[in-house]
Design an enzyme around this catalytic site. Structure first.
Site, PDB file in Angstrom:
ATOM      1  N   CYS A 192       0.850  -1.184   0.000  1.00 57.81           N
ATOM      2  CA  CYS A 192       0.000   0.000   0.000  1.00 57.81           C
ATOM      3  C   CYS A 192       0.887   1.236   0.000  1.00 57.81           C
ATOM      4  O   CYS A 192       1.998   1.214   0.521  1.00 57.81           O
ATOM      5  CB  CYS A 192      -0.943   0.091   1.183  1.00 57.81           C
TER       6      CYS A 192
ATOM      7  N   ARG B 116       4.336  -0.902  -4.890  1.00 61.99           N
ATOM      8  CA  ARG B 116       4.135  -1.415  -3.531  1.00 61.99           C
ATOM      9  C   ARG B 116       2.749  -2.011  -3.312  1.00 61.99           C
ATOM     10  O   ARG B 116       2.464  -2.604  -2.279  1.00 61.99           O
ATOM     11  CB  ARG B 116       4.332  -0.288  -2.531  1.00 61.99           C
TER      12      ARG B 116
ATOM     13  N   TRP C 279      -2.964  -2.659  -1.460  1.00 61.58           N
ATOM     14  CA  TRP C 279      -2.696  -4.101  -1.558  1.00 61.58           C
ATOM     15  C   TRP C 279      -3.622  -4.728  -0.516  1.00 61.58           C
ATOM     16  O   TRP C 279      -3.445  -4.537   0.687  1.00 61.58           O
ATOM     17  CB  TRP C 279      -1.231  -4.384  -1.235  1.00 61.58           C
TER      18      TRP C 279
ATOM     19  N   ASN D 156      -2.182   2.481   5.775  1.00 58.84           N
ATOM     20  CA  ASN D 156      -1.364   1.291   5.506  1.00 58.84           C
ATOM     21  C   ASN D 156      -1.268   0.515   6.806  1.00 58.84           C
ATOM     22  O   ASN D 156      -1.060   1.124   7.854  1.00 58.84           O
ATOM     23  CB  ASN D 156       0.064   1.673   5.103  1.00 58.84           C
ATOM     24  N   GLY D 157      -1.336  -0.797   6.744  1.00 62.89           N
ATOM     25  CA  GLY D 157      -1.204  -1.606   7.961  1.00 62.89           C
ATOM     26  C   GLY D 157      -2.465  -2.417   8.210  1.00 62.89           C
ATOM     27  O   GLY D 157      -3.328  -2.530   7.333  1.00 62.89           O
TER      28      GLY D 157
ATOM     29  N   GLU E   5      16.004 -19.754  -4.786  1.00 59.55           N
ATOM     30  CA  GLU E   5      15.764 -18.410  -5.315  1.00 59.55           C
ATOM     31  C   GLU E   5      15.257 -18.502  -6.766  1.00 59.55           C
ATOM     32  O   GLU E   5      14.345 -17.771  -7.161  1.00 59.55           O
ATOM     33  CB  GLU E   5      17.057 -17.588  -5.208  1.00 59.55           C
TER      34      GLU E   5
ATOM     35  N   LYS F 272      11.629 -17.094  -7.965  1.00 52.48           N
ATOM     36  CA  LYS F 272      11.504 -16.129  -9.063  1.00 52.48           C
ATOM     37  C   LYS F 272      10.513 -16.653 -10.092  1.00 52.48           C
ATOM     38  O   LYS F 272       9.649 -15.926 -10.557  1.00 52.48           O
ATOM     39  CB  LYS F 272      12.872 -15.963  -9.692  1.00 52.48           C
TER      40      LYS F 272
ATOM     41  N   GLU G 288       6.904 -16.652  -8.735  1.00 52.80           N
ATOM     42  CA  GLU G 288       6.452 -15.289  -8.458  1.00 52.80           C
ATOM     43  C   GLU G 288       5.965 -14.573  -9.719  1.00 52.80           C
ATOM     44  O   GLU G 288       4.927 -13.915  -9.700  1.00 52.80           O
ATOM     45  CB  GLU G 288       7.654 -14.550  -7.857  1.00 52.80           C
TER      46      GLU G 288
ATOM     47  N   HIS H 282      14.112 -39.064  -1.760  1.00 47.07           N
ATOM     48  CA  HIS H 282      13.325 -39.217  -0.533  1.00 47.07           C
ATOM     49  C   HIS H 282      11.891 -38.726  -0.695  1.00 47.07           C
ATOM     50  O   HIS H 282      11.208 -38.489   0.291  1.00 47.07           O
ATOM     51  CB  HIS H 282      14.016 -38.478   0.620  1.00 47.07           C
TER      52      HIS H 282
ATOM     53  N   LYS I 173       5.763  -4.911  -3.405  1.00 43.46           N
ATOM     54  CA  LYS I 173       7.218  -4.793  -3.291  1.00 43.46           C
ATOM     55  C   LYS I 173       7.668  -4.800  -1.835  1.00 43.46           C
ATOM     56  O   LYS I 173       8.614  -5.463  -1.472  1.00 43.46           O
ATOM     57  CB  LYS I 173       7.668  -3.511  -3.982  1.00 43.46           C
TER      58      LYS I 173
HETATM   59  O1  M6R Z   1      12.414  -5.805   1.360  1.00 39.73           O
HETATM   60  P1  M6R Z   1      12.761  -7.216   1.807  1.00 39.73           P
HETATM   61  O2  M6R Z   1      14.048  -7.685   1.232  1.00 39.73           O
HETATM   62  O3  M6R Z   1      12.728  -7.362   3.298  1.00 39.73           O
HETATM   63  O4  M6R Z   1      11.609  -8.105   1.227  1.00 39.73           O
HETATM   64  C1  M6R Z   1      11.520  -9.469   1.542  1.00 39.73           C
HETATM   65  C2  M6R Z   1      10.610 -10.212   0.585  1.00 39.73           C
HETATM   66  O5  M6R Z   1       9.307  -9.704   0.654  1.00 39.73           O
HETATM   67  C3  M6R Z   1      11.109 -10.095  -0.865  1.00 39.73           C
HETATM   68  O6  M6R Z   1      12.421 -10.517  -0.990  1.00 39.73           O
HETATM   69  C4  M6R Z   1      10.218 -10.943  -1.795  1.00 39.73           C
HETATM   70  O7  M6R Z   1      10.383 -12.290  -1.510  1.00 39.73           O
HETATM   71  C5  M6R Z   1      10.570 -10.630  -3.272  1.00 39.73           C
HETATM   72  N1  M6R Z   1       9.398 -10.209  -3.965  1.00 39.73           N
HETATM   73  C6  M6R Z   1      11.108 -11.790  -4.008  1.00 39.73           C
HETATM   74  O8  M6R Z   1      11.419 -11.478  -5.328  1.00 39.73           O
END
Ligand code: M6R
Length: 609
Positions: free
Chosen positions: A2, A27, A75, A100-101, A482, A486, A489, A505, A604
């Site tokens: 947000c 965001r 969001w 926000n929150g 990772e 990616k 996501e 396993h 974000k």
């Molecule tokens: O701002 P941060 O690094 O603390 O954010 C952590 C995660 O929300 C962030 O890395 C998220 O997993 C990414 N969108 C991954 O690409």
């Protein structure tokens, strides 16, 4: 997560608010809204489901203007994305508010307000705040006093900005658990959840602290506690050039940010030509604190957590220092036993991730000898609250999928390994080897970026797939994780990562001719074992995509496609291989037609629990 923008000016502010929302949209982007008080002191509100461009269209179709206003990009947490649930929320045609929150006691407040005669028009937790404000204003409180009364009733996290037609030149804000900054202008002042929203109008900011309440007008900024006691907060002038959200010649921020990595890594490494200089990157007092460190506890979320997992291999193997890594949202709620001499290390691109911040705040007196954050955003909450700070110099990362922030975090963690390692007997030769590898890292990343075309071609095989497995061994296991994160996501393909030895396993049961298996296979000591694991996949009809060191002895064959990676020093391989996996995800998502920079349901900066 947000975004809030607000303005109290002597000029018309609708375009300033919309530009602020465009800059914050990464965001949160489920819905957006804006409220302005016009020169007749009438409250006008536009709200739209969808992205900020929907709000812009509404404003273009039925424009309204004013010098005082608030705006929001959402969001969704409570209540689905919809026009009704979009912010601002208004009450009594008098007051409007953005938030926000998460308000944890919203249900109880909702029942109380309904009993007092208020009608609810949304499913959000935020609407109750607007009605509480209204209730207090109707009893004769000023907007600031009404905000004090209101936040005294709230449990949970908030950054708030509110306007009232009876105080048409004022915006009141408050923060607890979610960031809020004041943008200091000349004859105008602003509020935002992120300074980036206001860089178009000012370079001077006041970072509000937890529990601060603020009242801005064109000519004044007054900050006080919830009890009304005045407080002074310093004004910070941001020096670096405006970080534009310009995509240049690229089609998406993500690919731009992937290609920015050599420069981001160079900037992060700048000035660290020897181990003494490496230490200076952690700030004043680092040396004395590092002398006392015997263990490291890392907390982080998402991609940053993967950076922590890679760092554990480096810290234990190269620096001989024990290291634990935990997802921040688990760490904060767990009863823990820490070893003496433990340094708490938070890793966070944004420096605002609620769970990581909570993990830091949840540390008990004496539990750690100190805290260090690796962050990409200066003046973020984690940066302000940790004892030591390593600022990665990745530049603004707009794409929701973290790319250059991750690789620069890894550099920071390798530098921490050096700093701690030399205290625990790392030889001069080893130290020089690592420094030299780091210096050459941008070169190997450039070589990997040259594989873009080949990776694009390879990515075509993933388009019809619904699932994928990623395998790695040792330090490449978190890189496989990772890579899988990616891919899921941004392309919405379900992807899971396993240490290759775990395959037999359980996950091997998933392997058939419809299951692509990506293997991260540098030429390291685990290579032969990995090769056997890959044979297990092949013999079950699985299709293999092997990202392998040129010298690892892999060749294309039936159902095996090999991407030959640059032959580079062992220690930086996790960083170099990451870049190739980022390109893979990007090209798969691109061909699947998803919104690469703003994947569904994500934001974000995750400033809610
Ligand atoms: O701002 P941060 O690094 O603390 O954010 C952590 C995660 O929300 C962030 O890395 C998220 O997993 C990414 N969108 C991954 O690409």
């Amino acid at each position: 997560m947000c975004g809030i923008v607000a303005a109290a000016a002597r000029r018309e502010v609708s375009e300033i608010l919309l530009e602020g929302l465009r800059r914050l949209e990464y965001r949160g982007y489920d819905s957006a809204g804006m409220a302005l008080i016009n020169d007749q002191n009438v409250l006008q509100i536009h709200k739209r489901n969808g992205k900020v461009k929907e709000l812009e269209a509404a404003q273009a179709q039925e424009p309204f203007y004013g010098n005082t206003g608030i705006a929001h990009t959402r969001w969704a947490t409570h209540g689905k994305p919809s026009t009704e649930n979009a912010h601002p929320h208004a009450s009594g045609g008098r007051v409007a508010l953005v938030h926000n929150g998460i308000i944890e006691n919203h249900a109880e407040l909702r029942a109380e307000l309904i009993a007092a005669g208020y009608e609810m028009s949304s499913a959000t937790d935020t609407e109750v705040i607007a009605h509480l404000l209204h209730l207090s204003l109707q009893k004769g409180a000023s907007l600031r006093a009404a905000m004090q009364n209101t936040i005294a009733r709230l449990e949970g996290a908030y950054a708030l900005a509110a306007i009232d037609i009876e105080s048409p030149h004022t915006v009141v804000g408050a923060r607890k658990g979610s960031p809020l900054v004041v943008g200091v202008g000349i004859g105008e002042n602003f509020l935002a959840s992120d300074q980036m929203a206001l860089r178009q109008v000012t370079d001077s900011f006041i970072y509000l602290e937890e529990g601060d309440l603020v009242e801005i007008s064109p000519a004044s900024i007054q900050i006080c506690t919830i009890d009304g006691e005045a407080i002074e907060r310093p004004t910070t002038r941001i020096k670096e050039a405006l970080e534009t959200s310009d995509m240049g010649d690229f089609d998406h921020y993500m690919i731009k940010e992937i290609f920015e990595q050599p420069v981001a890594l160079e900037a992060t490494l700048a000035g660290a030509a020897n181990v003494e200089q490496v230490e200076e990157c952690f700030g004043h007092g680092a040396s004395a604190m590092f002398d006392r460190v015997t263990n490291v506890q890392i907390v982080a979320c998402g991609t940053s957590y993967h950076a922590g997992m890679v760092a554990r291999y480096w810290l234990e193997e190269l620096a001989g220092i024990s290291c634990e890594v935990e997802v921040a949202s688990e760490f904060r709620y767990r009863k823990r036993v820490q070893h003496e001499g433990t340094l708490l290390v938070a890793i966070s691109q944004s420096g605002e991730t609620a769970d990581t911040l909570a993990a830091l705040r949840n540390a008990t007196e004496g539990e750690f000898i100190g805290s260090l954050v690796v962050a990409n955003v200066d003046n973020s909450s984690l940066v302000r609250e940790c004892d030591l700070v390593f600022l990665t110099r990745a530049g603004a990362e707009i794409g929701v999928a973290s790319t250059k922030a991750f690789t620069t975090q890894l550099v920071a963690m390798l530098m921490l390994t050096l700093a701690l390692g030399r205290r625990r007997g790392m030889t001069d030769e080893r130290q020089s080897e690592i420094i030299e590898a780091l210096e050459n890292l941008p070169h190997y990343v450039r070589q990997t970026l040259e594989l873009n075309g080949a990776i694009q071609k390879l990515s075509e095989a993933f388009i019809p797939k619904r699932h994928a497995l990623f395998l790695g061994r040792g330090i490449q296991y978190p890189i496989a994780m990772e890579g899988a994160l990616k891919l899921k996501e941004i392309s919405y393909i379900h992807a899971e990562a396993y240490p290759a030895g775990e395959l037999k396993h359980g996950p091997l049961a998933l392997v058939d001719d419809d299951m692509p298996v990506v293997a991260v296979a540098p030429n390291d000591e685990l290579l032969e074992k990995l090769k056997s694991n890959l044979e297990e996949v092949r013999s079950r009809g699985g299709e293999l995509f092997v990202f392998a060191d040129r010298e690892a002895g892999f060749a294309n064959e039936d159902r095996v496609q090999v991407l030959p990676m640059p032959h580079c020093p062992e220690v930086i391989k996790p960083i170099v291989y990451t870049v190739a996996l980022q390109l893979l995800s990007y090209h798969v998502a691109l061909q699947k037609g998803t919104d690469v920079d703003k994947p569904r349901n994500l934001a974000k900066s995750v400033t809610v629990e």
